[in-house]
Scaffold this motif. Structure first.
Motif, mmCIF file in Angstrom:
data_model
loop_
_atom_site.group_PDB
_atom_site.id
_atom_site.type_symbol
_atom_site.label_atom_id
_atom_site.label_comp_id
_atom_site.label_asym_id
_atom_site.label_seq_id
_atom_site.Cartn_x
_atom_site.Cartn_y
_atom_site.Cartn_z
ATOM 1 N N THR A 103 0.804 -1.219 0.000
ATOM 2 C CA THR A 103 0.000 0.000 0.000
ATOM 3 C C THR A 103 0.839 1.271 0.000
ATOM 4 O O THR A 103 0.293 2.359 -0.037
ATOM 5 C CB THR A 103 -0.928 0.046 1.231
ATOM 6 N N ASP B 197 -10.558 9.013 2.452
ATOM 7 C CA ASP B 197 -10.022 7.663 2.478
ATOM 8 C C ASP B 197 -8.619 7.633 1.876
ATOM 9 O O ASP B 197 -7.681 7.091 2.456
ATOM 10 C CB ASP B 197 -10.968 6.745 1.703
ATOM 11 N N VAL B 198 -8.472 8.258 0.714
ATOM 12 C CA VAL B 198 -7.164 8.252 0.049
ATOM 13 C C VAL B 198 -6.119 8.990 0.892
ATOM 14 O O VAL B 198 -4.973 8.567 0.981
ATOM 15 C CB VAL B 198 -7.276 8.873 -1.358
ATOM 16 N N GLN B 201 -4.225 6.857 3.122
ATOM 17 C CA GLN B 201 -3.496 5.721 2.568
ATOM 18 C C GLN B 201 -1.998 5.878 2.807
ATOM 19 O O GLN B 201 -1.484 6.983 2.913
ATOM 20 C CB GLN B 201 -3.748 5.628 1.056
ATOM 21 N N ASP B 202 -1.328 4.729 2.843
ATOM 22 C CA ASP B 202 0.119 4.743 3.084
ATOM 23 C C ASP B 202 0.879 5.500 2.001
ATOM 24 O O ASP B 202 1.862 6.172 2.281
ATOM 25 C CB ASP B 202 0.650 3.305 3.150
ATOM 26 N N ASN B 225 -6.426 9.290 -7.416
ATOM 27 C CA ASN B 225 -6.924 8.096 -6.749
ATOM 28 C C ASN B 225 -8.321 8.287 -6.177
ATOM 29 O O ASN B 225 -9.092 7.337 -6.112
ATOM 30 C CB ASN B 225 -5.956 7.665 -5.652
#
Lengths: 341, 305
Positions: A103, B197-198, B201-202, B225
Motif C-alpha cells: 500500500t 479515504d485516500v 493511505q500509506d 486516486n
C-alpha cells in the motif's frame, strides 16, 4: 557524541483522542552518528513508529503533538523548522521506508515516475533524463531485474518483495543522510525478509547512510543494527550495542523478550516463555516503572517511582531499580549470572 | 474480449425481450385503452378503430404480432397522433432530453467534485460541515421540489429566467440546475469520503516523506486516486441522462423523451409506450456495457474476465 547526526532528547509525543490524551512516547533519548545504524525494538504500541515519524514530523497530520523534548538533525532543530526547510530535509536528507509495500506505492502512478518525482523534488535543477538515469541505477542497485522495463510499470505489476525494493530505491535515490525503516520486513514472508535485510545492509555500505531500523523482531535487528534501543510503553528501557543487548542484557523486559524468541536449535518440547500480562494503558501511564506490573522481579519501589538510568557500559544504559545498591540480588535468566552493572 | 462482447450482446437481447414482454402485459392489464375517451364515442367508431389497430384480437395474439414486427425493427405508429411514428418521436424528442440530462450530469459532477474536494481538504472545519449538511439535504429532497422552488425563485420572484417551454438555451438553465441538484449532492459526498479515504493511505505518507509540498501531494497523488470511484458511478449516471428527468421535463414543459413517455402513458398510447420503453432499455443496457469496457481502460488493474 560531537559528530552525531541525529540527537533526540527527552522526546514526549502524545495524541489527542476523544477518550483523552494518549502518551505514546514518554521521554526518549538517543543519538545516532552518521552512517551508523540504530535498531529500535519493542512490541506493538510501544511508540517506536511514533518516535521515528516524529523526527520528520510525519505525525503532524494527525491529532498528535510534541509535548516536550528536542530533535536535532544535522544542526537543525527539527521541531521548530519552518515548513519549507522541513520539506527540504524530507526531500534530501531523511527518507523513510514503510511497513506495507503493498500500500505504500501510489497505484495510479508508474513506479519510475514515483522515484524520479522524489529525485526532482530534492534537486529541482536536475534534468528529467538525469533523474531517470539515477532512478534506473538505483533500481538496479536494489537488485530489481530489468530496471528499464520496471521503470515504466505500475505497482500492481510488482510483487510484494519487488515493491519493497522499489520503495528502498525511492528512498535511497537521493542518497539521504538518514534512512528510517519502519518495520520494512513485517509484511513480507520470511525468505523475503532475509533478502530485504541483506539488501538494506549492503546498500548502507554503498550509500553510507545512517539507518534507524524499527522492528518488533529482535532477530531482525541483530543482523543490521550496531546499537539497539529496547522500547516499552513509550520509554527506552535499555540501550546498548547489539552485543550488549544480545549477550549481556540487563533489563527484565529484554530478558523476557529474548526468552520469547524461538531458537532454531531448541528442543521442540520446551515451550516458549511469554511475558505474562499486557502493556500498560497509555491514557494513564503507571507512576513507577511501566513494566512493573508484568515484571517477575518487581519490588515495592518499582510501582512507586520511575527507575533512574544506570550506566552498565560505555554506551550501555538500563532503567531498572534492580541496579540500585539496596536491591536484592537476582539471577539473569539469559546468562545465568547474578546481575551487576 | 470478442467472446465477452458476444456474451454481452446475447444478454442484451434477452434483457430487451424480457422487458418488452413484461411491459406489454402490464400495460394491457392497466384499465383503459387508447380510444377510451371522456366523451361518448359511438360503438361503431370504437369497433372500427379497434379493428384497424388490431385491438379486437386477444392479448396473446397481439403480443405475437407485436414481437414479430419488433424483430423486423418496426416500432409502429402512435395510436393517438395520426402519422406520428415512434421512431420519429424518439428522434425529435431525444436531443433536448440529452441536453437537459447531460447538462445535469456534467454540472452535477463538476460542482459536486469541487465541493467534495474542498470539504475533504477542510475536514472537520466549518466548510466541511456545511457541505455535509447541504449534501444530505440535497440527496434527500426530490428534484421536482427543487424544480418548483427554482421556478418560484428565478421565474416568479426574480423574474430573470423563463420557466416553461423550450425556445432556446435560456429555457434549459433551470431544468439543468434542477436536474443537477441531486448529482451535486451525490458527488460532493462521494468525493469527500473517497478523498478522506485516500488521504489516509500509506502512499500519501510516502509522498509526504519525499518532501513534496501539500499542493503536489494533493494534485499528483490524492486527486487521481480519489476520482476512481467516480468512474464506477458512470454507468448508472449515463443511463440516467435520458431516463432520469421525466418529472423535470414535465414540470418545465420541455418537449423531451420523458415528457413524451408521460403523455403516452396518460393516453394509453400502447405503441408509443412499448416503443419508448424499448428504446430506454436499449440505451441503458448499452451504456452499462460501454462503461464496463471503459473501466478496463481507466484502471489497468480491472480485468474483464
Amino acid at each position: 557524541m560531537e559528530d552525531s547526526i541525529l540527537k533526540v532528547e527527552d522526546l514526549c509525543y502524545s495524541f489527542h483522542t476523544y477518550a483523552g490524551e494518549v502518551q505514546a512516547v514518554r521521554g526518549v533519548n538517543f543519538s545516532l552518528k552518521s552512517s551508523e545504524s540504530l535498531g529500535i525494538v519493542g512490541e506493538s504500541g510501544c511508540g517506536k513508529s511514533v518516535t521515528a515519524k516524529a523526527i520528520v514530523r510525519l505525525n503532524s497530520g494527525t491529532s498528535g503533538f510534541c509535548k516536550r523534548g528536542t530533535i536535532q538533525f544535522d544542526g537543525k532543530d527539527m521541531l521548530s523548522l519552518k515548513k519549507k526547510e522541513l520539506l527540504n530535509v524530507r526531500a534530501r536528507d531523511i527518507r523513510m521506508i514503510f511497513q506495507d509495500p503493498m500500500t505504500s506505492l501510489n497505484p495510479t502512478m508508474k513506479v519510475g515516475r514515483q522515484i524520479t518525482e522524489g529525485i526532482l523534488n530534492a534537486f529541482p535543477k536536475m534534468k528529467n533524463a538525469e533523474a531517470k538515469r539515477i532512478a534506473i541505477e538505483t533500481l538496479e542497485n536494489t537488485k530489481i531485474p530489468n530496471p528499464e522495463q520496471r521503470f515504466e510499470q505500475y505497482p500492481h505489476q510488482f510483487s510484494g518483495g519487488m515493491r519493497q525494493r522499489a520503495m528502498i530505491a525511492l528512498a535511497l535515490a537521493v542518497n539521504p543522510k538518514l534512512l528510517i525503516c519502519d518495520e520494512p520486513t513485517t509484511a513480507l514472508d520470511v525468505t523475503l525478509q532475509a533478502q530485504i535485510l541483506e539488501l538494506i545492509k549492503d546498500l548502507q555500505k554503498v550509500y553510507n547512510t545512517a539507518i534507524i531500523f524499527i522492528t518488533h523482531d529482535l532477530g531482525v535487528v541483530a543482523n543490521i543494527a550496531k546499537n539497539i534501543a529496547v522500547m516499552y510503553a513509550g520509554k527506552i528501557m535499555e540501550y546498548g550495542s547489539a552485543e550488549d543487548i544480545f549477550y549481556n542484557c540487563k533489563h527484565p523486559y529484554t530478558w523476557g523478550v529474548l526468552q520469547s524468541v524461538p531458537k532454531y536449535d531448541a528442543d521442540a518440547s520446551i515451550p516458549l516463555v511469554p511475558i505474562p500480562g499486557t502493556p500498560p494503558d497509555l491514557f494513564n501511564p503507571p507512576v513507577g516503572c511501566a513494566f512493573a506490573a508484568r515484571c517477575p522481579y518487581a519490588m515495592e519501589v518499582c510501582r512507586k517511582a520511575e527507575p533512574p538510568q544506570y550506566h552498565a557500559g560505555e554506551k550501555h544504559t538500563v532503567s531498572c531499580w534492580l541496579y540500585h545498591e539496596m536491591s536484592p540480588t537476582v539471577v539473569n535468566p539469559i546468562t545465568n549470572k547474578e546481575v551487576t552493572l | 474480449m470478442l467472446k465477452y462482447t458476444l456474451r454481452r450482446v446475447a444478454s442484451l437481447i434477452i434483457t430487451l425481450f424480457l422487458i418488452a414482454t413484461v411491459t406489454f402485459f402490464l400495460m394491457n392489464a392497466v384499465p383503459g385503452d387508447p380510444f377510451a375517451l371522456d366523451r361518448d364515442t359511438p360503438q361503431v367508431i370504437r369497433d372500427s378503430l379497434d379493428q384497424r389497430y388490431g385491438l379486437d384480437k386477444p392479448v396473446l395474439e397481439r403480443y405475437v404480432i407485436y414481437m414479430g414486427r419488433l424483430i423486423k425493427g418496426d416500432l409502429g405508429m402512435s395510436m393517438k397522433f395520426k402519422g406520428q411514428t415512434v421512431i420519429d418521436k424518439v428522434t425529435t424528442t431525444m436531443p433536448v432530453s440529452i441536453k437537459v440530462g447531460l447538462g445535469g450530469v456534467i454540472l452535477g459532477v463538476f460542482i459536486g467534485v469541487i465541493f467534495g474536494i474542498i470539504a475533504a481538504l477542510n475536514n472537520g472545519k466549518t466548510f466541511d460541515f456545511i457541505v455535509i449538511i447541504a449534501a444530505i439535504v440535497g440527496v434527500s429532497i426530490p428534484n421536482f421540489v427543487f424544480a418548483t422552488l427554482f421556478q418560484r425563485l428565478f421565474g416568479v420572484t426574480l423574474g430573470i429566467l423563463p420557466i416553461f417551454g423550450y425556445k432556446g438555451f435560456l429555457y434549459l438553465i433551470l431544468p439543468i440546475f434542477a436536474a443537477a441538484m441531486q448529482n451535486i449532492a451525490f458527488y460532493a459526498r462521494m468525493l469527500r469520503s473517497s478523498m478522506l479515504d485516500v488521504m489516509n493511505q500509506d502512499y500519501i505518507m510516502t509522498a509526504q516523506s519525499k518532501g513534496l509540498t501539500r499542493r503536489s501531494v494533493i494534485f499528483r497523488h490524492t486527486l487521481r486516486n480519489s476520482m476512481l470511484p467516480l468512474v464506477t458511478s458512470f454507468g448508472p449516471m449515463l443511463a440516467g441522462v435520458l431516463t432520469g428527468n421525466f418529472v423535470i421535463e414535465k414540470i418545465f414543459g420541455i418537449p423531451g423523451i420523458g415528457n413524451a413517455m408521460i403523455m403516452a402513458i396518460q393516453g394509453s398510447d400502447y405503441m408509443m409506450i412499448m416503443g419508448l420503453t424499448i428504446v430506454f432499455s436499449f440505451i441503458s443496457v448499452v451504456m452499462y456495457f460501454m462503461v464496463d469496457i471503459l473501466y478496463g481502460i481507466v484502471d489497468p488493474r480491472i480485468r474483464i474476465s
